[in-house]
Design an enzyme around this catalytic site. Structure first.
Site, PDB file in Angstrom:
ATOM      1  N   PRO A  11      32.439   4.010   1.827  1.00  9.03           N
ATOM      2  CA  PRO A  11      33.698   4.249   1.133  1.00  9.03           C
ATOM      3  C   PRO A  11      34.246   3.029   0.394  1.00  9.03           C
ATOM      4  CG  PRO A  11      33.772   5.208   3.310  1.00  9.03           C
ATOM      5  CD  PRO A  11      32.476   4.473   3.222  1.00  9.03           C
ATOM      6  N   ASN A  12      34.747   3.305  -0.776  1.00  9.06           N
ATOM      7  CA  ASN A  12      35.473   2.355  -1.634  1.00  9.06           C
ATOM      8  C   ASN A  12      34.593   1.309  -2.307  1.00  9.06           C
ATOM      9  OD1 ASN A  12      38.112   3.476  -1.231  1.00  9.06           O
ATOM     10  ND2 ASN A  12      38.013   2.672   0.855  1.00  9.06           N
ATOM     11  N   ARG A  19      39.014  -4.611  -8.338  1.00 12.25           N
ATOM     12  CA  ARG A  19      40.107  -5.242  -7.581  1.00 12.25           C
ATOM     13  C   ARG A  19      39.536  -6.154  -6.507  1.00 12.25           C
ATOM     14  NH1 ARG A  19      42.623  -0.260  -5.604  1.00 12.25           N
ATOM     15  NH2 ARG A  19      41.276   0.808  -7.050  1.00 12.25           N
ATOM     16  N   TYR A  24      35.488  -9.745  -2.767  1.00 15.96           N
ATOM     17  CA  TYR A  24      34.220  -9.029  -2.975  1.00 15.96           C
ATOM     18  C   TYR A  24      33.449  -9.466  -4.226  1.00 15.96           C
ATOM     19  CZ  TYR A  24      36.240  -6.018   0.583  1.00 15.96           C
ATOM     20  OH  TYR A  24      36.794  -5.549   1.740  1.00 15.96           O
ATOM     21  N   ASN A  75      25.423  -0.838   3.698  1.00 14.01           N
ATOM     22  CA  ASN A  75      26.759  -1.424   3.743  1.00 14.01           C
ATOM     23  C   ASN A  75      27.697  -0.234   3.917  1.00 14.01           C
ATOM     24  OD1 ASN A  75      29.259  -2.538   3.442  1.00 14.01           O
ATOM     25  ND2 ASN A  75      28.808  -3.606   1.532  1.00 14.01           N
ATOM     26  N   ALA A  78      34.175   0.317   5.412  1.00 18.59           N
ATOM     27  CA  ALA A  78      35.049   0.334   6.588  1.00 18.59           C
ATOM     28  C   ALA A  78      34.511   1.230   7.710  1.00 18.59           C
ATOM     29  CB  ALA A  78      36.452   0.775   6.182  1.00 18.59           C
ATOM     30  N   GLU A  99      21.669  -4.195   7.978  1.00 15.46           N
ATOM     31  CA  GLU A  99      23.086  -4.059   7.632  1.00 15.46           C
ATOM     32  C   GLU A  99      23.489  -5.214   6.711  1.00 15.46           C
ATOM     33  OE1 GLU A  99      25.440  -4.316  11.166  1.00 15.46           O
ATOM     34  OE2 GLU A  99      27.335  -3.984  10.102  1.00 15.46           O
ATOM     35  N   HIS A 101      26.902  -6.878   4.392  1.00 14.00           N
ATOM     36  CA  HIS A 101      28.303  -6.884   3.954  1.00 14.00           C
ATOM     37  C   HIS A 101      28.478  -7.984   2.928  1.00 14.00           C
ATOM     38  CE1 HIS A 101      29.443  -4.004   6.954  1.00 14.00           C
ATOM     39  NE2 HIS A 101      28.658  -4.670   7.785  1.00 14.00           N
ATOM     40  N   ARG A 108      37.494 -12.749   8.608  1.00 20.88           N
ATOM     41  CA  ARG A 108      38.524 -11.782   8.236  1.00 20.88           C
ATOM     42  C   ARG A 108      39.245 -11.244   9.482  1.00 20.88           C
ATOM     43  NH1 ARG A 108      36.447  -7.763   3.806  1.00 20.88           N
ATOM     44  NH2 ARG A 108      38.719  -7.594   3.542  1.00 20.88           N
TER      45      ARG A 108
HETATM   46  O1  CA2 Z   1      32.281  -6.941   3.016  1.00 25.12           O
HETATM   47  C1  CA2 Z   1      31.846  -5.774   2.922  1.00 25.12           C
HETATM   48  O2  CA2 Z   1      30.856  -5.497   2.284  1.00 25.12           O
HETATM   49  C2  CA2 Z   1      32.635  -4.640   3.591  1.00 25.12           C
HETATM   50  O3  CA2 Z   1      31.693  -3.714   4.090  1.00 25.12           O
HETATM   51  C3  CA2 Z   1      33.493  -4.015   2.517  1.00 25.12           C
HETATM   52  C4  CA2 Z   1      34.428  -2.930   3.056  1.00 25.12           C
HETATM   53  C5  CA2 Z   1      35.228  -3.445   4.247  1.00 25.12           C
HETATM   54  O4  CA2 Z   1      36.012  -2.397   4.793  1.00 25.12           O
HETATM   55  C6  CA2 Z   1      34.316  -4.001   5.327  1.00 25.12           C
HETATM   56  O5  CA2 Z   1      35.112  -4.493   6.383  1.00 25.12           O
HETATM   57  C7  CA2 Z   1      33.470  -5.136   4.757  1.00 25.12           C
HETATM   58  C8  CA2 Z   1      35.428  -2.474   1.976  1.00 25.12           C
HETATM   59  C9  CA2 Z   1      34.842  -2.029   0.697  1.00 25.12           C
HETATM   60  C10 CA2 Z   1      35.961  -1.780  -0.262  1.00 25.12           C
HETATM   61  O6  CA2 Z   1      35.709  -2.508  -1.435  1.00 25.12           O
HETATM   62  C11 CA2 Z   1      36.724  -2.655  -2.342  1.00 25.12           C
HETATM   63  C12 CA2 Z   1      36.375  -3.260  -3.517  1.00 25.12           C
HETATM   64  C13 CA2 Z   1      37.310  -3.470  -4.475  1.00 25.12           C
HETATM   65  C14 CA2 Z   1      38.629  -3.055  -4.283  1.00 25.12           C
HETATM   66  C15 CA2 Z   1      38.967  -2.466  -3.097  1.00 25.12           C
HETATM   67  C16 CA2 Z   1      38.013  -2.247  -2.128  1.00 25.12           C
END
Ligand code: CA2
Length: 166
Positions: A11-12, A19, A24, A75, A78, A99, A101, A108
């Site tokens: 997701p996301n 953003r 990221y 990946n 969340a 895995e 990330h 974090r």
């Molecule tokens: O660091 C990673 O790759 C995560 O898997 C990214 C997830 C986060 O919930 C994990 O804890 C770590 C979130 C991905 C959401 O990505 C976004 C990118 C741009 C704007 C908002 C969210």
């Protein structure tokens, strides 16, 4: 035919590049897909790159991968920190799982320090951005190139005289 690796994004991750670049990076998910495909060509792996915001869809793709794919790189976004369904599906796939990330989970919030996915994974890379995907694919190429799981019937070599242990 090259072996195929399923690269799953949760997701996301479709929002990458738009953003939170300080966490990221500035690359989009399409950029990361292109990096993975380039790495796949170099490593002799076909890359099946997918993203979903739906836990059910991700579970379905993992179930379909069993017996068809050589490995899974994931990946889970969340869902990493919440989803026992994803964990169960990864374990049931009986495939090597790596895995990845983008961010360093351990720098974090506390709730990102635990990963259900890790219980099914051979290894985990975090904090190296998109490079982590490429490094994980390099590791996957070695894993899927390993000797078959059936143990060899060949006798173990006897060490030369004088080098035997008691
Ligand atoms: O660091 C990673 O790759 C995560 O898997 C990214 C997830 C986060 O919930 C994990 O804890 C770590 C979130 C991905 C959401 O990505 C976004 C990118 C741009 C704007 C908002 C969210």
């Amino acid at each position: 035919m090259p072996q195929s690796v399923l690269v799953l994004n949760g997701p996301n991750l479709n929002l990458l590049g738009s953003r939170e670049p300080e966490i990221y990076g500035r690359e989009t998910l399409a950029d990361i897909a292109a990096l993975c495909r380039d790495a796949g060509k170099r490593l002799g792996l076909a890359i099946d790159f997918r993203q979903s915001n739906s836990e059910a869809e991700l579970v379905g793709w993992i179930q379909e991968a069993r017996g068809k794919k050589a490995g899974i790189l994931i990946n889970a976004g969340a869902l990493t920190h919440t989803s026992i369904s994803l964990l169960d599906a990864l374990l049931a796939s009986e495939l090597p799982v790596l895995e990845v990330h983008l961010s360093n989970l351990f720098r974090r919030e506390d709730f990102r320090h635990h990963s259900y996915v890790s219980r099914a994974a051979r290894g985990m890379i975090c904090g190296l951005g998109s490079q982590g995907y490429v490094l994980a694919l390099e590791a996957m190429a070695r894993i899927v190139g390993e000797a078959p799981a059936t143990p060899s019937k060949a006798k173990p070599k006897t060490p030369p005289k004088g080098k035997r242990t008691k």
